[in-house]
Scaffold this motif. Structure first.
Motif, PDB file in Angstrom:
ATOM      1  N   LEU A 207       0.835  -1.208   0.000  1.00 46.61           N
ATOM      2  CA  LEU A 207       0.000   0.000   0.000  1.00 46.61           C
ATOM      3  C   LEU A 207       0.868   1.256   0.000  1.00 46.61           C
ATOM      4  O   LEU A 207       0.576   2.225  -0.714  1.00 46.61           O
ATOM      5  CB  LEU A 207      -0.930   0.000   1.216  1.00 46.61           C
ATOM      6  N   SER A 208       1.934   1.227   0.776  1.00 47.22           N
ATOM      7  CA  SER A 208       2.845   2.370   0.825  1.00 47.22           C
ATOM      8  C   SER A 208       3.512   2.593  -0.532  1.00 47.22           C
ATOM      9  O   SER A 208       3.594   3.727  -1.031  1.00 47.22           O
ATOM     10  CB  SER A 208       3.903   2.137   1.906  1.00 47.22           C
ATOM     11  N   ASN A 209       3.963   1.482  -1.147  1.00 46.58           N
ATOM     12  CA  ASN A 209       4.636   1.592  -2.443  1.00 46.58           C
ATOM     13  C   ASN A 209       3.684   2.025  -3.551  1.00 46.58           C
ATOM     14  O   ASN A 209       4.062   2.790  -4.447  1.00 46.58           O
ATOM     15  CB  ASN A 209       5.285   0.266  -2.805  1.00 46.58           C
ATOM     16  N   LEU A 210       2.448   1.548  -3.504  1.00 49.24           N
ATOM     17  CA  LEU A 210       1.452   1.950  -4.503  1.00 49.24           C
ATOM     18  C   LEU A 210       1.162   3.439  -4.404  1.00 49.24           C
ATOM     19  O   LEU A 210       1.029   4.137  -5.418  1.00 49.24           O
ATOM     20  CB  LEU A 210       0.165   1.143  -4.316  1.00 49.24           C
ATOM     21  N   TYR A 233      -7.262  -8.962  -0.486  1.00 42.46           N
ATOM     22  CA  TYR A 233      -7.514  -7.943   0.543  1.00 42.46           C
ATOM     23  C   TYR A 233      -6.661  -6.704   0.291  1.00 42.46           C
ATOM     24  O   TYR A 233      -7.100  -5.574   0.518  1.00 42.46           O
ATOM     25  CB  TYR A 233      -7.236  -8.508   1.936  1.00 42.46           C
ATOM     26  N   LEU A 234      -5.436  -6.914  -0.173  1.00 46.19           N
ATOM     27  CA  LEU A 234      -4.580  -5.778  -0.503  1.00 46.19           C
ATOM     28  C   LEU A 234      -5.259  -4.879  -1.527  1.00 46.19           C
ATOM     29  O   LEU A 234      -5.289  -3.655  -1.367  1.00 46.19           O
ATOM     30  CB  LEU A 234      -3.243  -6.282  -1.067  1.00 46.19           C
ATOM     31  N   SER A 235      -5.808  -5.474  -2.581  1.00 51.99           N
ATOM     32  CA  SER A 235      -6.476  -4.669  -3.613  1.00 51.99           C
ATOM     33  C   SER A 235      -7.695  -3.953  -3.047  1.00 51.99           C
ATOM     34  O   SER A 235      -7.978  -2.805  -3.411  1.00 51.99           O
ATOM     35  CB  SER A 235      -6.871  -5.545  -4.796  1.00 51.99           C
ATOM     36  N   ALA A 236      -8.404  -4.603  -2.122  1.00 52.74           N
ATOM     37  CA  ALA A 236      -9.568  -3.967  -1.491  1.00 52.74           C
ATOM     38  C   ALA A 236      -9.139  -2.760  -0.660  1.00 52.74           C
ATOM     39  O   ALA A 236      -9.797  -1.711  -0.668  1.00 52.74           O
ATOM     40  CB  ALA A 236     -10.313  -4.977  -0.623  1.00 52.74           C
TER      41      ALA A 236
END
Length: 452
Positions: A207-210, A233-236
């Motif tokens: 999430l931080s890198n995105l 879950y990451l994508s959510a």
């Protein structure tokens, strides 16, 4: 141990350099006799010891094992398997509401001394290999030392308080466990509804890198992470962070589609979801979960405005180089495109990294995932193939290899070993890798003929 220096007590933990399983294996392989008193045994732990117990049986090394019904943890499958070893006597302590049973003691007898290990480890895979456990190893000076006599005497007292394991007991205990599990399942379902879903370490890093990539005006990224680490879950979470209005989640299997919908609902409770699949082409949800085949078929995707979705997720992105998947990715113009895969490398030379502008938001392979405790550890059983002779076969000639492997004797051998090692849990789940389609068809048909 004559002439040997007295060895001070030492601590055994499941460290990177050694595990309690290794200590147990080495001790069993070198002892003259063994005695275990352990509260809990489940099949995941016993399975690791099956080959060792079989070798001990062949070498006439005897042992006694005490376990218990305490907290209904020890499973029937383990007890039944232990009774098949002629060299091991196993008895059960019947715990009640007034007195439990929580020992974890391992005694190994040698020619002139005892090795005693007492601590926290039960016989479960986690306790033997990965849990935080403390076990103290003590080696006696001789076989008449006070501590040695005391612990053997205590074991014998417990042995006299335990019960034989027979089919009548196993039937009653199994029936009891079945009733207990009904209540446990109900409590678990109630409890899970109240759990707040939070990002794990992998998801936080991604999430931080995105976020950083988007700050640098990047509109595509690829996440590479092992299966089971939480990519959905990451994508959510990232959709939530992005504040996406309309999301398209692309999948190629309906079972993944349904699971992804449930995950998104838990993270984004106030948003609507819909399914775009055969017989149900619904675009009305905030989040649309679509089958690639359905969207691509008859060019259905071209009936949708190119900028309709502001965030698109390509699940199993290693498939995105296929004509159908690639057409969808190239047609739509979202504000952000996220690809997710555990295996980005393709054998056909296709480069999926280019489809995502070579932006790798995160790479966490299996070894990293195990180190981060994101996936369960596994254990290999190496079995020598005694049925197929490939010595003079050109292994590049796959059809010839398949013929050599597709024999009934080999199927019988595989099934024999599979039944011997068994499985942990209520249901066996098996994935078999074959050399080609013909070999896969043969194995599937033979397994079906056996009733699997």
């Amino acid at each position: 141990m004559n002439g040997q220096l007295y060895i001070q007590p030492s601590l055994i933990t499941n460290s990177k350099s050694n595990t309690f399983y290794e200590e147990l294996k080495n001790s069993l392989n070198s002892c003259d006799r063994f005695f275990f008193s352990v509260a809990f045994i489940n099949y995941s732990g016993l399975q690791l010891l099956l080959d060792i117990f079989a070798d001990l049986e062949q070498n006439n090394i005897e042992g006694k094992i005490i376990t218990s019904t305490y907290l209904s943890f020890t499973d029937v499958k383990s007890l039944r398997k232990l009774t098949t070893f002629n060299n091991i006597e196993t008895k059960i302590y019947i715990a009640d509401s007034f007195r439990g049973f929580h020992t974890k003691g391992y005694i190994f007898e040698y020619e002139d001394y005892f090795k005693v290990i007492i601590g926290s480890s039960n016989i479960t895979q986690s306790a033997l290999k990965t849990n935080v456990e403390w076990n103290v190893r003590y080696i006696t000076k001789n076989k008449t030392e006070g501590f040695a006599l005391e612990i053997i005497e205590e074991f014998n007292k417990l042995w006299d308080l335990t019960n034989e394991i027979n089919e009548d007991f196993l039937f009653q205990y199994e029936s009891f466990l079945t009733e207990v599990e009904k209540f446990v399942l109900l409590e678990k379902q109630t409890f899970e509804k109240s759990i707040e879903i939070k990002a794990n370490n992998m998801q936080k890093k991604a999430l931080s890198n995105l976020s950083k990539l988007r700050e640098n005006n990047q509109n595509k990224a690829l996440v590479i992470a092992a299966t089971g680490t939480g990519k959905t879950y990451l994508s959510a979470f990232d959709v939530q962070s992005f504040k996406a209005k309309r999301v398209l989640f692309l999948v190629h299997r309906e079972v993944i589609l349904s699971e992804a919908m449930e995950s998104f609902k838990k993270v984004n409770e106030d948003r609507t979801v819909s399914k775009y699949a055969a017989g149900n082409k619904d675009l009305n949800g905030d989040f649309v979960f679509a089958m690639v085949q359905t969207l691509y078929s008859n060019e259905n995707y071209k009936t949708i405005p190119r900028d309709y979705f502001d965030y698109i997720i390509a699940d199993e992105a290693h498939r995105s180089y296929s004509q159908s998947y690639k057409s969808l990715i190239e047609y739509f113009t979202p504000k952000f495109l996220l690809g997710m895969t555990a295996t980005p490398e393709r054998t056909d030379g296709g480069n999926i990294f280019e489809l995502f502008n070579n932006n790798i938001a995160l790479e966490m392979r299996l070894r990293d995932s195990l180190r981060e405790d994101l996936v369960l550890p596994f254990h290999y059983f190496g079995i020598s193939d005694v049925t197929a002779d490939l010595e003079n076969v050109d292994l590049t000639k796959i059809d010839e290899v398949a013929k050599k492997l597709s024999i009934k004797d080999r199927v019988d051998f595989v099934i024999e070993k599979m039944e011997y090692y068994g499985y942990s849990g209520k249901k066996r789940k098996c994935l078999a890798f074959c050399v080609n389609n013909a070999h896969a068809d043969f194995m599937a048909n033979e397994f079906n003929a056996f009733g699997y």
